[in-house]
Structure formats: C-alpha cells, structure tokens
Design an enzyme around this catalytic site. Structure first.
Site, PDB file in Angstrom:
ATOM      1  N   ASP A 123       0.729  -1.223   0.097  1.00 18.82           N
ATOM      2  CA  ASP A 123       0.084   0.012   0.015  1.00 18.82           C
ATOM      3  C   ASP A 123       0.724   1.260  -0.049  1.00 18.82           C
ATOM      4  OD1 ASP A 123       0.647  -0.333   2.636  1.00 18.82           O
ATOM      5  OD2 ASP A 123      -1.179  -0.052   3.614  1.00 18.82           O
TER       6      ASP A 123
HETATM    7  C1  LAN Z   1       3.853  -0.498  10.064  1.00 23.13           C
HETATM    8  C2  LAN Z   1       3.685   0.765   9.736  1.00 23.13           C
HETATM    9  C3  LAN Z   1       2.878   0.884   8.420  1.00 23.13           C
HETATM   10  C4  LAN Z   1       1.963  -0.028   7.973  1.00 23.13           C
HETATM   11  C5  LAN Z   1       0.968   0.380   7.075  1.00 23.13           C
HETATM   12  C6  LAN Z   1       1.542   0.800   5.782  1.00 23.13           C
HETATM   13  C7  LAN Z   1      -0.041   1.507   7.401  1.00 23.13           C
HETATM   14  C8  LAN Z   1       0.112  -0.655   6.721  1.00 23.13           C
HETATM   15  O1  LAN Z   1      -0.931  -0.476   5.758  1.00 23.13           O
HETATM   16  C9  LAN Z   1       0.957  -2.029   6.182  1.00 23.13           C
HETATM   17  C10 LAN Z   1       2.026  -2.407   7.151  1.00 23.13           C
HETATM   18  C11 LAN Z   1       2.902  -1.317   7.781  1.00 23.13           C
HETATM   19  C12 LAN Z   1       4.035  -0.965   6.815  1.00 23.13           C
HETATM   20  C13 LAN Z   1       3.521  -1.435   9.091  1.00 23.13           C
HETATM   21  C14 LAN Z   1       3.790  -2.862   9.604  1.00 23.13           C
HETATM   22  C15 LAN Z   1       4.261  -3.340  11.014  1.00 23.13           C
HETATM   23  C16 LAN Z   1       5.100  -2.290  11.708  1.00 23.13           C
HETATM   24  C17 LAN Z   1       6.367  -2.043  10.428  1.00 23.13           C
HETATM   25  C18 LAN Z   1       4.247  -0.793  11.541  1.00 23.13           C
HETATM   26  C19 LAN Z   1       2.877  -1.025  12.275  1.00 23.13           C
HETATM   27  C20 LAN Z   1       4.834  -0.019  12.229  1.00 23.13           C
HETATM   28  C21 LAN Z   1       5.827  -0.943  13.466  1.00 23.13           C
HETATM   29  C22 LAN Z   1       5.422  -2.257  13.004  1.00 23.13           C
HETATM   30  C23 LAN Z   1       6.699  -2.990  13.390  1.00 23.13           C
HETATM   31  C24 LAN Z   1       6.314  -4.623  13.205  1.00 23.13           C
HETATM   32  C25 LAN Z   1       7.094  -2.674  14.736  1.00 23.13           C
HETATM   33  C26 LAN Z   1       8.084  -3.826  15.570  1.00 23.13           C
HETATM   34  C27 LAN Z   1       7.514  -4.856  16.205  1.00 23.13           C
HETATM   35  C28 LAN Z   1       7.519  -6.038  15.857  1.00 23.13           C
HETATM   36  C29 LAN Z   1       6.528  -7.043  16.397  1.00 23.13           C
HETATM   37  C30 LAN Z   1       8.613  -6.521  14.993  1.00 23.13           C
END
Ligand code: LAN
Length: 728
Positions: A458
């Site tokens: 996305d």
């Molecule tokens: C994010 C941030 C952005 C988010 C969107 C683009 C909004 C979504 O539509 C797709 C998934 C994604 C890219 C996403 C995946 C997981 C993330 C990277 C996070 C929520 C920000 C932090 C999180 C990450 C997993 C944090 C570290 C924690 C662990 C459990 C490894």
C-alpha cells in the site's frame, strides 16, 4: 486519553528536575534520515536556528498566526494545509512522533549498554523523562503500548531502561514500579522477548528462554514451517535472535546488573530455577497463549534436540548461514534495517561477530539514532525510522482532493513533496534477492525511506497514486517518468494472493496454521502475511488511476487483478456490514478503504445492498455531536467499541467512507463536517486526540499527521459533492 499530547502519567507530586533545555533541540532531515541533536553551545544555536516544525514537535509555542476563520469546508481545508505545510521538512517530506509501542526503547537501550555505547546525557535524561511521563499513575507500571494496561513486559523492560540510564532504585517512581512488578510475579513472568533481553543483559539465565534455534534456517524451502514463509517482521526478528541465542551471549556481570538481579524477582536470584520458568507468563501479558503444539515442540527441543542431536558441526553451519543473512540485511539497508526490533539485535550480532570497534557496529550505532524522537514528554523510540513516504503521499493526495494543489500558494510545498517521493522510489532489487528471500523492490516505495528498502504494497500504491495525480496537473514537473510509474505498477501486479487480497510486504507464503507456532505471546496474527482490505484497496485504486492514464498498458492483467481483489473485498465484509481494520483503529478505517474499492468499480449506495449495509453500520455508530469515535479495544476484541468522545480522525474516515459510497443524504455528513470544522484551531491546526493506529491486533501506534491529512481530504470531498456552502 490523549495519545501524543502532553504528559498524562507523571506520578502526582513528582516534579521533573531533569528536563533538558528544549530550545536546544533540532531535528535534522538529511534526505529522509531524521535525527535529533542537542546543541551545546550558543554559536551552534545561532548557526542552526530552531524551525517551526522543531518547536511544534517539542511542544514549544510556534506563534503561528491566526487565520481568517473558515466558514466553508474548503476554507477549513485550506487553513488546515496552511498550518500543516509549516511542518514540512527540508527534503519535502513530513515527519512526526511515531510512538505507541513500549517495547522498542528497551531493545535500543539494552543494546547500547551491552555494546558500551556512550549515551549522550541529553538522551539519557529525556528517555527517563519520557518513561516517567508514560508510567501509569495508578499502579506505577507500563504496558505493551502507551494506552495499554500495565504488563510484566512493559514494566520489567522499562524499569530496566530507567536503571541503566541512572535512575535510582530508591526513587519513589521506581519503588512503585517494582512493587507492581513483584505483584505480577516478577520478571520471570515476562514474555519471550523480555526473557531474551534480560538474558542478554545477564539478569536472567539463558535457560529461561524458550529455544530460538538458528538451524530452522537450514530447513529446505519446501518445508511448510520454514522461516522464509513467515511474516517478514517475525522472521527478521527471529534471525538475529537465533544467532544471539545460539551463542548464549551475555554481558559480563557488574554492580548494576547484580543489583537488578535483586530488584526484578520476588525471590533471591540464587534460588531461582530459571529453566522451570520458560513458560511462566503473567495473565496480563498472555494475549496469545502458546499452543500445546508449541509447548511440545519446545519440550522436544530442550530435552531431546539440544542435548542429543544439536552437534557442534550443525551449530556452526546454522550460525554461519544466519550470520550471512544478518549481514545481507544490514548491507541491503545500509544498516538501517527493517524496524527498531531487528536493528538493535543485528547490532548485537555485529558486536559479537565483528567486535566492538568494527565498522558494522559503528554504522549501526549511527543509524539507530534515526529511531529516536523528541517531544514535550521526552525522548521515545519510533515504530520505524519515520513515516516519510507514507505521510507525504497521503498529504499530496489530500491536497489534490481538496483542490488545493491548483492554488499557487501550495505549489512549492507540493513540488517539494513530489521531489521527496522521486528520491525515495527504490530503483534496484536487493542484493542476493533469492538467497535472502526478499520480494522484488525495483519500482517500489516503502513506508519510510529508500534506504530502509522494504517494498510495502500500500505504500507503493499510495505513493504512485500521489505521483500520477500530481504530475497530471500541468503546473507540476514530470519528475517520475512513465517508465518508473510502470515499474511500480509491474511490482504491484506481483503482490496479489490467491484469495485476491493483498498483504503488506509480500504475498502470503505460509499457512495460517503457522499461528500455532506463534511464540511471542503478546501479539496475535503475526506469523504469516494476511489479506488486508486496506492494502488491497490501495492497490486497486492505484491500478484504477493508472489505467485511466495509460489505458493500454497491461490492461488485461489489471482487469483480472481488480476483479479478484474486489471479490476478496466483498468476501471480507462481515455480516453486519463492516470490515475489520488491521493498521488503523479500526472499523471506520477499514470501512473507508473497502468502500473506496467498491466505489472505484462503480458499486455504490445506489446499486448495492452491500454498500447500503456498510453505510448503515457506520451511521448507526455516529455520535450525538455528529462525529465518530472508536477505541483501540475494537482492534483487540473485534467488536466496535465506542470512544467516550468523538475523534476528528475517525470522523474524517467515516465521512470519506460515506461520501465514496455515494450516501445520498446530506444531513449526517454535514453534521460530521461541522464537527471537524468546530475542532479546528484558529491557526488551522487540529489538536491531538486518541491514538490512531494499530498492528498485530494488540499494539497501538500513533499517526499524528492523520489529524491533518484525513480532515483535509474529507472536507475536500464533501465540498466537491455537496458544494462549498457556509457552515459556520
Ligand atoms: C507498520 C507501519 C505502516 C503499516 C501500513 C503501511 C500502514 C500498513 O498499511 C501495512 C503495514 C505497515 C507497513 C506496518 C507493519 C508493521 C510495523 C512495521 C508498522 C505497524 C510500524 C511498526 C510495526 C513493526 C512490526 C514494529 C516492530 C514490532 C515487531 C512485532 C517486530
């Protein structure tokens, strides 16, 4: 509760004497690399003045002027963008605090400590300030995320961070935290990640950590549980963790860690049988209990595999392979790494493998700074190295929807934003793409920067949409060629699952049954990629925008892709008409996307029972004041949970959903618009309300820029549909 606003948790009676001088903090944004600096001298201060954005982020007065009061929706949108454009950073992107999770600082600070990284005084003070500001006033603990109830994970880890940074065990706030920790059974009751970090520090023994065998990485690819099939965040955390586990590396004991051994447990350290606590976990931490299958596997690993079969030879082979993958992850991202969980772990691997003064350790040390953020409450860790590409793409789109891109006043702002996106499209596939199990990335955008280098379905979609929409307007330069736009589209066309839906980073590679092996305990739905209405919609709308401009390019592929995607969106609707959101809170967020998808193929209120049902679901939840408000409990429980107060962001989402769906009656929509306008401040800003985002069902994360982006878009769409009449 306010998600990102001023301190909400300072224990009563405690004043913070340790605040740094906030006029000395500066944010540097070097091609998207964001780092905070504390200036020591007056000369430095003169040479590098504080910007409006710095002041805003730090909670200092910005003295931005009052604007002519908005009387119509478009005037409000314009005022909103006038304010928001003052927060644009040098390279053209937007940034913000991206906090929420309370388990990120511990990984970073513990890694600093065990790699003997000098921690600047200002960092150390402000991290403590942040943690004390976020300590729950009632019980003295910390949770998984800022709004969550206290857990062993949050409390034990953040207690340790405060101690490593010099807080005294006799500080009343620490006494209170310790009392809670003991009430919850002490640190032996933490989840797997807590046990891992405490063992690295030498505060628990490695026997307490359920096995993380690197030899799993030697499994042939066809094996259904092979790590390459897992969700990227899980496998990239598992990777360095398995290396450290295999080495059983611990920091040598010193006075402080000896003290901590006394503070964190309810019984004397020497009397603890650590092996017997592998599966101990307090009920508040146990969001996703381990399955009996996983327990059996762990038993077999501990009592049969490790003592009888795990030969030296095998261990060496596994460690060597894992090390190679760690190295490639670092090289493919110039040591930025996927996220702030694997980055510190990779740094620790480099410390163990390359030695304390190696280039790899030094480079990690530098790049880890990019996860830190400073705000009024202190210094925290962001969930990624920023929100650059994502928020910038959305800002462009919202401005266009509100007709503001045509306004000469905003042309420089949006041109810069376009330049930023130009700079951050990925141009090359990762090195050793097959060996590292990476998805392609040529043509992609990620969530943050090109350096970080991870394709997200996305993020690519929203960015390429923003680029196409803006470049279509004659006054804007064509910075990204047709060729590059087509590369993005080619990439998106590889991202569909068999179900028709799209996932986040890669198409799904493993069965949902892998969730049976979810060992993290604190998160749900993490083991594989799932289908998401949000991601799917973003791809669908990007493809639609593309086809309108380039009708002949891969037309059949795009048609087929969209048909399958729409089938998935329809199937994902719940019987009550709603869609569950995985990345924003919650039903309002997913509803907005799903209805946008359906509208993009002409399925609207007028001709679709399904859409009418979805509209009714939202309308039934509109609050007295015209707004919408959902709490994060919706994400945890899967049931819509009303917030006690309506929220600007969710009101905007619901409004966009209803307008996209073609909901015909003006009245409820006008009420919502009035609410959004009524909450706007005289300088054009909207204030922070509750937390907006989520991941893994249980962990919340802030998206502070959403309160600008989505109201601007919603106001614009409303005016387009119902006219820009005077409403205030
Ligand atoms: C994010 C941030 C952005 C988010 C969107 C683009 C909004 C979504 O539509 C797709 C998934 C994604 C890219 C996403 C995946 C997981 C993330 C990277 C996070 C929520 C920000 C932090 C999180 C990450 C997993 C944090 C570290 C924690 C662990 C459990 C490894």
């Amino acid at each position: 509760a306010k998600a990102n606003g001023s301190a909400n948790g300072v224990l009563s009676g405690q004043r913070n004497e340790e605040k740094t001088d906030y006029t000395r903090w500066r944010l540097r944004d070097d091609h998207g690399k964001q780092t905070w600096h504390y200036l020591q001298t007056d000369e430095q201060m003169k040479a590098w003045p504080q910007t409006t954005a710095d002041k805003y982020f730090l909670g200092l007065p910005t003295n931005l002027p009052d604007l002519a009061p908005a009387q119509t929706p478009l005037e409000a949108a314009r005022n909103g963008l006038t304010f928001f454009s003052k927060l644009q950073l040098e390279p053209g992107n937007w940034g913000c605090e991206y906090g929420g999770p309370m388990f990120l600082l511990p990984g970073i600070v513990i890694t600093w400590y065990v790699t003997e990284t000098a921690i600047p005084e200002a960092h150390s003070r402000e991290i403590k300030n942040y943690l004390f500001a976020r300590q729950h006033p009632e019980d003295g603990g910390w949770g998984l995320h800022i709004e969550g109830e206290s857990t062993v994970f949050g409390t034990a880890m953040n207690y340790v961070v405060c101690r490593l940074l010099g807080a005294s065990a006799e500080d009343p706030r620490m006494i209170k935290a310790r009392a809670l920790l003991h009430k919850l059974g002490g640190a032996v009751n933490g989840p797997h990640w807590a046990k891992f970090w405490l063992s690295v520090l030498g505060i628990t023994e490695w026997d307490i950590v359920n096995p993380v065998p690197p030899e799993l990485w030697l499994l042939p690819d066809w094996v259904p549980i092979a790590p390459w099939r897992w969700w990227i965040h899980m496998r990239m955390v598992f990777l360095p963790m398995s290396y450290v586990w295999s080495k059983k590396w611990s920091y040598p004991l010193n006075d402080l860690t000896r003290e901590l051994r006394k503070e964190l447990f309810t019984q004397p350290y020497e009397s603890i049988n650590f092996g017997s606590h592998r599966n101990s976990i307090s009920p508040v931490d146990n969001y996703h209990p381990k399955t009996w299958i996983l327990n059996v596997i762990n038993w077999v690993l501990v009592y049969l595999w490790i003592p009888l079969f795990r030969t030296r030879n095998l261990v060496e082979q596994a460690e060597a392979w894992v090390w190679k993958l760690v190295r490639l992850e670092d090289e493919n991202s110039d040591f930025a790494d996927l996220a702030p969980v694997n980055a510190p772990m990779n740094m620790l691997c480099c410390h163990i493998h390359d030695g304390p003064d190696s280039y790899s350790v030094r480079r990690h040390r530098e790049r880890m700074e990019e996860f830190l953020w400073v705000k009024d409450e202190g210094m925290l860790a962001n969930g990624t190295n920023g929100v650059q590409s994502w928020d910038t793409a959305f800002t462009i789109q919202a401005s266009i929807e509100a007709g503001l891109a045509d306004d000469p006043k905003f042309r420089p702002v949006l041109t810069k934003a376009l330049e930023f996106l130009e700079d951050h499209q990925m141009r090359e596939d990762p090195k050793e793409k097959e060996a590292t199990y990476r998805h392609r990335r040529k043509g992609a955008w990620g969530f943050s920067t090109r350096d970080q280098g991870y394709t997200v379905s996305d993020c690519t979609s929203e960015a390429v949409k923003a680029v196409m929409m803006l470049q279509y307007i004659p006054q804007y330069p064509q910075l990204i060629s047709d060729e590059r736009i087509k590369e993005a589209i080619n990439l998106l066309l590889t991202m569909q699952n068999a179900s028709g839906g799209c996932s986040s980073y890669e198409p799904t590679r493993g069965s949902e049954n892998l969730e049976l092996l979810n060992a993290a305990e604190v998160f749900g739905r993490i083991m594989v990629e799932y289908d998401y209405p949000e991601c799917t919609t973003a791809v669908v709308t990007a493809l639609s925008t593309f086809s309108a401009l380039y009708p002949d390019y891969r037309a059949q592929d795009i048609r087929d892709f969209k048909r399958r995607a729409l089938d998935y969106i329809r199937k994902a609707q719940r019987p009550d008409g709603s869609w569950y959101g995985s990345w924003g809170i919650c039903f309002t967020y997913a509803g907005m996307f799903a209805l946008e998808s359906l509208a993009s193929v002409g399925e609207t209120y007028r001709n679709s029972k399904r859409v009418r049902k979805a509209c009714q679901f939202l309308l039934d939840r509109q609050m007295e004041d015209g707004g919408w408000g959902e709490t994060y409990k919706s994400c945890e429980t899967g049931v819509y949970c009303q917030h006690e107060r309506s929220q600007v962001v969710q009101t905007a989402w619901a409004l966009i959903a209803l307008i996209e769906a073609g909901y015909p009656e003006r009245e409820p929509l006008e009420k919502a618009v009035k609410l959004i306008m009524g909450r706007q401040q005289r300088n054009g800003e909207w204030l922070q309300e509750a937390i907006e985002g989520v991941f893994n069902k249980s962990c919340m994360i802030s998206y502070p820029n959403y309160k600008f982006i989505f109201p601007i878009k919603a106001l614009g769409l409303y005016a387009k549909k119902f006219g820009d009449d005077r409403l205030q």
